[in-house]
Each structure stands twice: as C-alpha cells, then as structure tokens.
Motif scaffolding. Structure first.
Motif, PDB file in Angstrom:
ATOM      1  N   ILE A  67       0.848  -1.191   0.000  1.00 33.66           N
ATOM      2  CA  ILE A  67       0.000   0.000   0.000  1.00 33.66           C
ATOM      3  C   ILE A  67       0.883   1.241   0.000  1.00 33.66           C
ATOM      4  N   THR A  68       0.550   2.194  -0.860  1.00 31.10           N
ATOM      5  CA  THR A  68       1.203   3.503  -0.855  1.00 31.10           C
ATOM      6  C   THR A  68       0.240   4.513  -1.479  1.00 31.10           C
ATOM      7  N   ASN A  69       0.734   5.694  -1.786  1.00 24.14           N
ATOM      8  CA  ASN A  69      -0.124   6.729  -2.381  1.00 24.14           C
ATOM      9  C   ASN A  69      -0.199   6.598  -3.898  1.00 24.14           C
ATOM     10  N   TRP A  70      -1.337   7.027  -4.426  1.00 21.91           N
ATOM     11  CA  TRP A  70      -1.509   7.097  -5.883  1.00 21.91           C
ATOM     12  C   TRP A  70      -0.494   8.053  -6.489  1.00 21.91           C
ATOM     13  N   HIS A  71      -0.232   9.161  -5.806  1.00 22.24           N
ATOM     14  CA  HIS A  71       0.712  10.132  -6.388  1.00 22.24           C
ATOM     15  C   HIS A  71       2.144   9.598  -6.380  1.00 22.24           C
ATOM     16  N   TRP A 123      -1.225  -1.593 -10.432  1.00 21.28           N
ATOM     17  CA  TRP A 123      -1.835  -1.307  -9.131  1.00 21.28           C
ATOM     18  C   TRP A 123      -3.351  -1.186  -9.235  1.00 21.28           C
ATOM     19  N   LEU A 124      -4.003  -1.378  -8.084  1.00 22.81           N
ATOM     20  CA  LEU A 124      -5.450  -1.241  -7.980  1.00 22.81           C
ATOM     21  C   LEU A 124      -5.799   0.124  -7.406  1.00 22.81           C
ATOM     22  N   VAL A 125      -6.923   0.676  -7.876  1.00 21.32           N
ATOM     23  CA  VAL A 125      -7.389   1.976  -7.405  1.00 21.32           C
ATOM     24  C   VAL A 125      -8.836   1.874  -6.942  1.00 21.32           C
ATOM     25  N   TYR A 126      -9.288   2.916  -6.313  1.00 18.76           N
ATOM     26  CA  TYR A 126     -10.676   3.023  -5.867  1.00 18.76           C
ATOM     27  C   TYR A 126     -11.599   2.917  -7.081  1.00 18.76           C
ATOM     28  N   ALA A 127     -12.657   2.124  -6.938  1.00 22.37           N
ATOM     29  CA  ALA A 127     -13.542   1.854  -8.070  1.00 22.37           C
ATOM     30  C   ALA A 127     -14.195   3.120  -8.621  1.00 22.37           C
ATOM     31  N   ALA A 133     -11.426  11.127  -6.113  1.00 20.69           N
ATOM     32  CA  ALA A 133     -10.028  10.718  -6.213  1.00 20.69           C
ATOM     33  C   ALA A 133      -9.495  10.370  -4.826  1.00 20.69           C
ATOM     34  N   ILE A 134      -9.044   9.135  -4.664  1.00 19.73           N
ATOM     35  CA  ILE A 134      -8.492   8.643  -3.400  1.00 19.73           C
ATOM     36  C   ILE A 134      -7.005   8.382  -3.611  1.00 19.73           C
TER      37      ILE A 134
END
Length: 285
Positions: A67-71, A123-127, A133-134
């Motif tokens: 787990i980490t940040n999207w940015h 990577w997976l992101v919020y649906a 934006a998460i």
C-alpha cells in the motif's frame, strides 16, 4: 502480450547489509512490530531514480498487498493531475526493502514492477476514482515468489485495535523522511488529529493531521496508539498492563498544499478505502 497479474514477477533480490559485526554481540534486536511492517520505497523510471516514499504491507483474504499513495505510483498530483517532477518521469518499478525475519537487522531488497510490458498500471485503485479521487493504491504481491526471502508483516494484523478515534488525540506517522538507507527502519513522527473523525468519509475522505512532515513520508501508515487506559470505539473504558493497543487509521499523503500561511496540516486517507480498493479489484488506467 498478456499483462501480469501481480507486481512481483521478474523481481530482483539483493540484501541490505549495514553492520559488519552484531550490535553488542547480538544478531537480533527487540524492535517494535509496527516498525517491521513499513517498507521504504525508491521509485525508478527504468534506471532513473525518483524521490523516495513509504509503503506498508496489507493482507486481505489470504493475499498480500503493498500500500502507498496514488501520487507516488503516478508522480501526478491527486487533485490537479499535474506531473510532480520537472522531467515528467513517472515510475515503472519500486525498489523496496523488506524485513527478512523478525528481530533481524538485515533486509531484502526487492525490485517490484508497477507497470506491465505494455506500460499499463499493475496497481489497484478506488472503483469510483473518477468521481472521488483517493490517494491510495494497492499493489498485489506474489507471496509465493517472496516466500523464504522476506517476512511479510501486514499492518492491519499488527494494529487491529478498536480504540476510539477522537479529535485532538495523538497519532504516529511511520515513514522515511531521511530516505531508505540503513538501517531502513521508520521514523515515528507524531501528529494530532485536527478534524472531526466522523465527518471524514462523508466529506473529503481524509483526516486532517497537525504535523510537520518531510518528503519521503508519503504512503506512510498512520497509527493510533494507546498505552495504558483505553477508550474503546464503543465508548467503553478498558485498562490493561499487557502493552499498548494499536489501531491503523489511514494512509498519510503529505501536507495539504492549499492551506494558507505556515499551517502544518497533513492529509490521512481513511483506512477503509484500502479494503474497498482491494475488493473492487480495479486496475488503474
């Protein structure tokens, strides 16, 4: 070519050694269990080294994730979508160091691809990322490939406490403001919750935390630790002498950059988004 399903294929392993002699004659040390669950991340675009960050291990339905940040994964601002680096580079692999075994000082260096051979994200992101934006991503790990090389210590199994989250209480941000060099264990940076916890999911999706952070702490787990007498989530009171109770409350993503003046306010994304992202099983685009 078929995209890879996990982000640990073709990983490169190497050891991080920093002590020629055991410390005080010992080969192991008593380290806080949560310090073992964090993962220093050095992003790379091919061979170009990019600014460092933090991640941590998570477990969900017998699978492990980084787990980490999207940015951090995209080198793009979560809200403005502007590139964060002047070069325009964005990472295609993370160099991470994992604990080899509990109590040992040595770590294993693992190169984890975060894009497949077609440059598509792994990577997976919020649906509902296009709506809200998460700033969290979950990178599936191949536990079989890592087995025998590292010990995966999920934060959610180490900090499952149901202590109450209240405005004004102290939390700890476990990250790497000084980089990933030896001994590669995190700094526990103290902060305090500065916004009403019950409004997080209904409003912005993140807590505000009063803390002065540094680059390198993006992606850190944020831990609420209660030492002696505990107020539980149910408002019940509990006392224990067996040690602290820990609760992971979210993922730190750096200072809020639209705050006027010199206010030291950071953002901590609500922990529930991690399971939402994993269960949604949506790859980024």
């Amino acid at each position: 070519m078929k995209p890879k399903n996990t982000a640990s294929e073709h990983s490169i392993f190497g050891k991080l050694r920093w002590l020629d002699e055991p410390l005080n004659g010992r080969k192991t040390m008593a380290l806080d269990r949560l310090s073992l669950s964090t993962v220093p991340i050095t992003p790379f675009f091919n061979d170009l080294r990019l600014p460092e960050a933090t991640g941590f291990v998570w477990k969900r339905r017998d699978r492990f994730y980084l787990i980490t940040n999207w940015h951090v994964a995209t080198a793009t601002h979560i809200f403005t979508k502007q590139l964060l680096l002047k070069t325009g580079a964005r990472p295609n692999r993370f160099r991470c160091s994992f604990v080899i075994r509990v109590g040992a000082l040595e770590r294993e260096i693992v190169d984890i691809p975060i894009r497949d051979d077609n440059d598509e994200p792994l990577w997976l992101v919020y649906a509902a990322q296009h709506i809200r934006a998460i700033d969290i991503v979950a990178i599936p790990l191949d536990a079989d490939a890592l087995k025998g090389k590292v010990t995966l210590l999920p934060v959610n199994e180490l900090a499952p406490g149901r202590i109450a989250i209240m405005i004004g209480v102290d939390v700890f941000i476990l990250g790497y403001p000084f980089g990933s060099g030896p001994p590669a264990f995190p700094v526990w940076k103290r902060g305090s919750i500065a916004s009403e916890p019950d409004l997080v999911k209904a409003a912005t999706g993140y807590y505000l935390v009063d803390t002065a952070s540094r680059p390198g702490m993006s992606g850190s787990p944020v831990i609420l630790r209660s030492w002696n007498s505990h107020i539980m989530e149910s408002n019940a009171f509990a006392a224990t002498t067996d040690g602290p109770i820990d609760r992971v409350i979210g993922v730190y993503s750096g200072r809020k950059d639209d705050v006027p003046g010199d206010a030291q306010i950071g953002m901590v994304w609500h922990v529930s988004y991690i399971d939402d992202i994993i269960d949604g099983d949506k790859r980024d685009i």
